[in-house]
Design a protein around this motif. Structure first.
Motif, PDB file in Angstrom:
ATOM      1  N   HIS A  54       0.833  -1.208   0.000  1.00  0.00           N
ATOM      2  CA  HIS A  54       0.000   0.000   0.000  1.00  0.00           C
ATOM      3  C   HIS A  54       0.869   1.260   0.000  1.00  0.00           C
ATOM      4  O   HIS A  54       0.503   2.267  -0.595  1.00  0.00           O
ATOM      5  CB  HIS A  54      -0.941  -0.009   1.214  1.00  0.00           C
ATOM      6  CG  HIS A  54      -1.801  -1.242   1.271  1.00  0.00           C
ATOM      7  ND1 HIS A  54      -1.739  -2.147   2.305  1.00  0.00           N
ATOM      8  CD2 HIS A  54      -2.712  -1.732   0.390  1.00  0.00           C
ATOM      9  CE1 HIS A  54      -2.590  -3.131   2.065  1.00  0.00           C
ATOM     10  NE2 HIS A  54      -3.187  -2.909   0.919  1.00  0.00           N
ATOM     11  N   ILE A  55       2.020   1.187   0.675  1.00  0.00           N
ATOM     12  CA  ILE A  55       2.955   2.325   0.611  1.00  0.00           C
ATOM     13  C   ILE A  55       3.449   2.463  -0.830  1.00  0.00           C
ATOM     14  O   ILE A  55       3.530   3.569  -1.370  1.00  0.00           O
ATOM     15  CB  ILE A  55       4.150   2.136   1.584  1.00  0.00           C
ATOM     16  CG1 ILE A  55       3.655   1.876   3.021  1.00  0.00           C
ATOM     17  CG2 ILE A  55       5.073   3.350   1.530  1.00  0.00           C
ATOM     18  CD1 ILE A  55       4.773   1.656   4.048  1.00  0.00           C
ATOM     19  N   ALA A  56       3.721   1.307  -1.456  1.00  0.00           N
ATOM     20  CA  ALA A  56       4.164   1.322  -2.859  1.00  0.00           C
ATOM     21  C   ALA A  56       3.102   1.976  -3.736  1.00  0.00           C
ATOM     22  O   ALA A  56       3.416   2.830  -4.583  1.00  0.00           O
ATOM     23  CB  ALA A  56       4.451  -0.108  -3.335  1.00  0.00           C
ATOM     24  N   ALA A  57       1.837   1.601  -3.520  1.00  0.00           N
ATOM     25  CA  ALA A  57       0.745   2.169  -4.327  1.00  0.00           C
ATOM     26  C   ALA A  57       0.662   3.679  -4.116  1.00  0.00           C
ATOM     27  O   ALA A  57       0.418   4.431  -5.067  1.00  0.00           O
ATOM     28  CB  ALA A  57      -0.578   1.499  -3.963  1.00  0.00           C
ATOM     29  N   ALA A  58       0.872   4.132  -2.882  1.00  0.00           N
ATOM     30  CA  ALA A  58       0.825   5.569  -2.598  1.00  0.00           C
ATOM     31  C   ALA A  58       1.965   6.289  -3.322  1.00  0.00           C
ATOM     32  O   ALA A  58       1.779   7.387  -3.850  1.00  0.00           O
ATOM     33  CB  ALA A  58       0.904   5.818  -1.092  1.00  0.00           C
ATOM     34  N   LEU A  59       3.154   5.652  -3.380  1.00  0.00           N
ATOM     35  CA  LEU A  59       4.293   6.268  -4.086  1.00  0.00           C
ATOM     36  C   LEU A  59       4.027   6.343  -5.588  1.00  0.00           C
ATOM     37  O   LEU A  59       4.399   7.321  -6.244  1.00  0.00           O
ATOM     38  CB  LEU A  59       5.578   5.476  -3.818  1.00  0.00           C
ATOM     39  CG  LEU A  59       6.140   5.545  -2.389  1.00  0.00           C
ATOM     40  CD1 LEU A  59       7.365   4.643  -2.246  1.00  0.00           C
ATOM     41  CD2 LEU A  59       6.504   6.985  -2.019  1.00  0.00           C
ATOM     42  N   VAL A  60       3.363   5.308  -6.126  1.00  0.00           N
ATOM     43  CA  VAL A  60       3.010   5.321  -7.550  1.00  0.00           C
ATOM     44  C   VAL A  60       1.990   6.434  -7.802  1.00  0.00           C
ATOM     45  O   VAL A  60       2.150   7.240  -8.728  1.00  0.00           O
ATOM     46  CB  VAL A  60       2.441   3.948  -8.006  1.00  0.00           C
ATOM     47  CG1 VAL A  60       1.952   4.027  -9.455  1.00  0.00           C
ATOM     48  CG2 VAL A  60       3.487   2.838  -7.860  1.00  0.00           C
ATOM     49  N   ALA A  61       0.965   6.512  -6.936  1.00  0.00           N
ATOM     50  CA  ALA A  61      -0.104   7.505  -7.117  1.00  0.00           C
ATOM     51  C   ALA A  61       0.458   8.924  -7.073  1.00  0.00           C
ATOM     52  O   ALA A  61      -0.013   9.812  -7.781  1.00  0.00           O
ATOM     53  CB  ALA A  61      -1.180   7.320  -6.045  1.00  0.00           C
ATOM     54  N   ARG A  62       1.500   9.126  -6.248  1.00  0.00           N
ATOM     55  CA  ARG A  62       2.116  10.458  -6.139  1.00  0.00           C
ATOM     56  C   ARG A  62       3.140  10.723  -7.238  1.00  0.00           C
ATOM     57  O   ARG A  62       3.746  11.796  -7.289  1.00  0.00           O
ATOM     58  CB  ARG A  62       2.824  10.585  -4.787  1.00  0.00           C
ATOM     59  CG  ARG A  62       1.874  10.757  -3.625  1.00  0.00           C
ATOM     60  CD  ARG A  62       1.742  12.212  -3.263  1.00  0.00           C
ATOM     61  NE  ARG A  62       0.735  12.433  -2.242  1.00  0.00           N
ATOM     62  CZ  ARG A  62       0.209  13.613  -1.985  1.00  0.00           C
ATOM     63  NH1 ARG A  62       0.586  14.663  -2.669  1.00  0.00           N
ATOM     64  NH2 ARG A  62      -0.686  13.743  -1.045  1.00  0.00           N
ATOM     65  N   GLY A  63       3.380   9.705  -8.070  1.00  0.00           N
ATOM     66  CA  GLY A  63       4.312   9.882  -9.191  1.00  0.00           C
ATOM     67  C   GLY A  63       5.781   9.815  -8.796  1.00  0.00           C
ATOM     68  O   GLY A  63       6.651  10.191  -9.580  1.00  0.00           O
ATOM     69  N   HIS A  64       6.084   9.292  -7.600  1.00  0.00           N
ATOM     70  CA  HIS A  64       7.487   9.209  -7.175  1.00  0.00           C
ATOM     71  C   HIS A  64       8.209   8.043  -7.836  1.00  0.00           C
ATOM     72  O   HIS A  64       9.440   8.047  -7.959  1.00  0.00           O
ATOM     73  CB  HIS A  64       7.585   9.060  -5.658  1.00  0.00           C
ATOM     74  CG  HIS A  64       7.048  10.237  -4.909  1.00  0.00           C
ATOM     75  ND1 HIS A  64       7.474  11.526  -5.158  1.00  0.00           N
ATOM     76  CD2 HIS A  64       6.102  10.338  -3.938  1.00  0.00           C
ATOM     77  CE1 HIS A  64       6.819  12.371  -4.363  1.00  0.00           C
ATOM     78  NE2 HIS A  64       5.980  11.668  -3.623  1.00  0.00           N
ATOM     79  N   VAL A  65       7.462   7.005  -8.184  1.00  0.00           N
ATOM     80  CA  VAL A  65       8.032   5.837  -8.875  1.00  0.00           C
ATOM     81  C   VAL A  65       7.062   5.440  -9.971  1.00  0.00           C
ATOM     82  O   VAL A  65       5.888   5.813  -9.930  1.00  0.00           O
ATOM     83  CB  VAL A  65       8.235   4.634  -7.912  1.00  0.00           C
ATOM     84  CG1 VAL A  65       9.336   4.888  -6.904  1.00  0.00           C
ATOM     85  CG2 VAL A  65       6.917   4.293  -7.204  1.00  0.00           C
ATOM     86  N   LYS A  66       7.568   4.649 -10.958  1.00  0.00           N
ATOM     87  CA  LYS A  66       6.658   4.330 -12.058  1.00  0.00           C
ATOM     88  C   LYS A  66       5.778   3.129 -11.724  1.00  0.00           C
ATOM     89  O   LYS A  66       4.654   3.034 -12.202  1.00  0.00           O
ATOM     90  CB  LYS A  66       7.419   4.150 -13.378  1.00  0.00           C
ATOM     91  CG  LYS A  66       8.283   2.915 -13.495  1.00  0.00           C
ATOM     92  CD  LYS A  66       8.807   2.804 -14.937  1.00  0.00           C
ATOM     93  CE  LYS A  66       9.503   1.479 -15.212  1.00  0.00           C
ATOM     94  NZ  LYS A  66      10.575   1.118 -14.269  1.00  0.00           N
ATOM     95  N   ASP A  67       6.262   2.224 -10.879  1.00  0.00           N
ATOM     96  CA  ASP A  67       5.429   1.085 -10.495  1.00  0.00           C
ATOM     97  C   ASP A  67       5.893   0.525  -9.145  1.00  0.00           C
ATOM     98  O   ASP A  67       6.899   0.978  -8.580  1.00  0.00           O
ATOM     99  CB  ASP A  67       5.445   0.000 -11.587  1.00  0.00           C
ATOM    100  CG  ASP A  67       6.849  -0.482 -11.918  1.00  0.00           C
ATOM    101  OD1 ASP A  67       7.762  -0.286 -11.093  1.00  0.00           O
ATOM    102  OD2 ASP A  67       7.049  -1.047 -13.015  1.00  0.00           O
ATOM    103  N   SER A  68       5.142  -0.462  -8.695  1.00  0.00           N
ATOM    104  CA  SER A  68       5.387  -1.062  -7.392  1.00  0.00           C
ATOM    105  C   SER A  68       6.782  -1.717  -7.323  1.00  0.00           C
ATOM    106  O   SER A  68       7.466  -1.644  -6.300  1.00  0.00           O
ATOM    107  CB  SER A  68       4.283  -2.086  -7.131  1.00  0.00           C
ATOM    108  OG  SER A  68       4.552  -2.807  -5.986  1.00  0.00           O
TER     109      SER A  68
END
Ligand code: AMP
Ligand code: ZN
Ligand code: FE
Ligand code: FE
Length: 289
Positions: free
Chosen positions: A135-149
């Motif tokens: 879920h932290i990974a999904a939040a980072l993706v949603a914020r555009g910090h990373v391209k995927d999980s």
């Protein structure tokens, strides 16, 4: 031949399907039975069982407990959970608190690294009460910090990631004992996904067997053929039952499909029948009320 899948995750933990949607997909895939085994929660079980009754597919009540031992983290599956879980519920609630604490501290580290992300982003990414790194990974993706999980785990959240922190878990022996005391089938999940120092897996399995371990998850999406053979040998040596499942997480683990894993997995219905026979021999109810 009919097939089953005895290891799956819904959005009650870090899967992405609702319990009802998962059961519907299992039925559509032609499975005879599916076990719901969310991380540290049983919140998805009632909905899954209702869906199973409506569709005519067997739903097995389960969970997957995160535990620690001297070699790191081990996952213990509880299968055939009874309806009343008092002692277990209390420990699950404790485990979810430890998760929340660790998630909060990891988010702090991410913020220290300059990434704009908050616990409310993480909670928004989670569907249920058991929240974790995906879920932290999904939040980072949603914020555009990373391209995927994958990138999120590689850079930040995986064991070598910049924001990684270990989580406090109950001891593996305690988890096995809790499940055995409830009359559930305690099963060591994906035994070969941990890099046990050579020779120590036997000691670990022996220790767990002494406190009530009943089975090993021999068949798993991420076990190689050699892993599967090794697990079969372990199960035989320690006179343990055999289980198997895909560890399906929906879109959180793209590529893993119910019943077939990455394509090569097949768990025959006889695996479930053998686990039920083992329960009968132990004087335990086959499907607990
Ligand atoms: P947690 O329980 O919060 O420590 O998160 C562990 C979960 O994260 C596992 O059950 C997997 O579903 C997922 N996971 C672990 N490592 C990775 C990875 N490298 N890439 C993607 N997902 C992962
Ligand atoms: Zn997971
Ligand atoms: Fe696991
Ligand atoms: Fe799992």
């Amino acid at each position: 031949m009919l097939w089953v899948d005895l290891h799956t995750h819904t959005n009650a933990s870090d899967g992405t399907d609702t319990p009802a949607a998962l059961v519907k997909k299992a039925h559509a895939a032609g499975l005879a039975a599916v076990a719901i085994t969310d991380h540290d929660t049983v919140a998805g079980l009632a909905e899954a069982e209702d869906a199973g009754r409506a569709l005519g597919i067997t739903v097995i009540r389960g969970c997957e407990l995160s535990t620690s031992f001297d070699g790191g983290e081990a996952h213990i599956l509880g299968l055939f959970l009874p309806k009343t879980l008092t002692a277990l519920e209390e420990r699950l609630a404790w485990a979810r608190c430890r998760r929340d604490e660790r998630n909060g501290r990891m988010v702090e580290r991410l913020r220290d690294l300059g990434l704009d992300v908050s616990m409310s982003d993480v909670r928004a990414a989670a569907g249920g009460e058991s929240v974790g790194r995906p879920h932290i990974a999904a939040a980072l993706v949603a914020r555009g910090h990373v391209k995927d999980s994958r990138e999120a785990f590689r850079e930040y959240l995986g064991a070598r990631g910049k924001a990684y922190l270990p989580k406090e878990n109950m001891a593996a022996e305690e988890a096995v004992r809790l499940l055995a005391d409830l009359g559930a089938t305690a099963c060591l999940a994906h035994p070969l996904l941990r890099n046990y120092p050579l020779g120590t897996i036997d000691d670990f399995v022996a220790r767990l067997k002494a406190v009530g371990l009943a089975a090993l998850e021999v068949y798993h999406s991420e076990h190689s053929d050699a892993d599967t053979r090794l697990c079969l040998g372990l199960a035989r040596r320690f006179d343990l039952g055999i289980s198997g499942g895909s560890d399906y997480h929906g879109a959180a683990k793209p590529g893993i499909r119910l019943g077939v894993g990455y394509g090569g997995l097949r768990v025959g219905q006889y695996v479930l029948e053998d686990l039920l026979a083992q329960r009968r021999l132990a004087g335990l109810p086959e499907i607990l009320p």
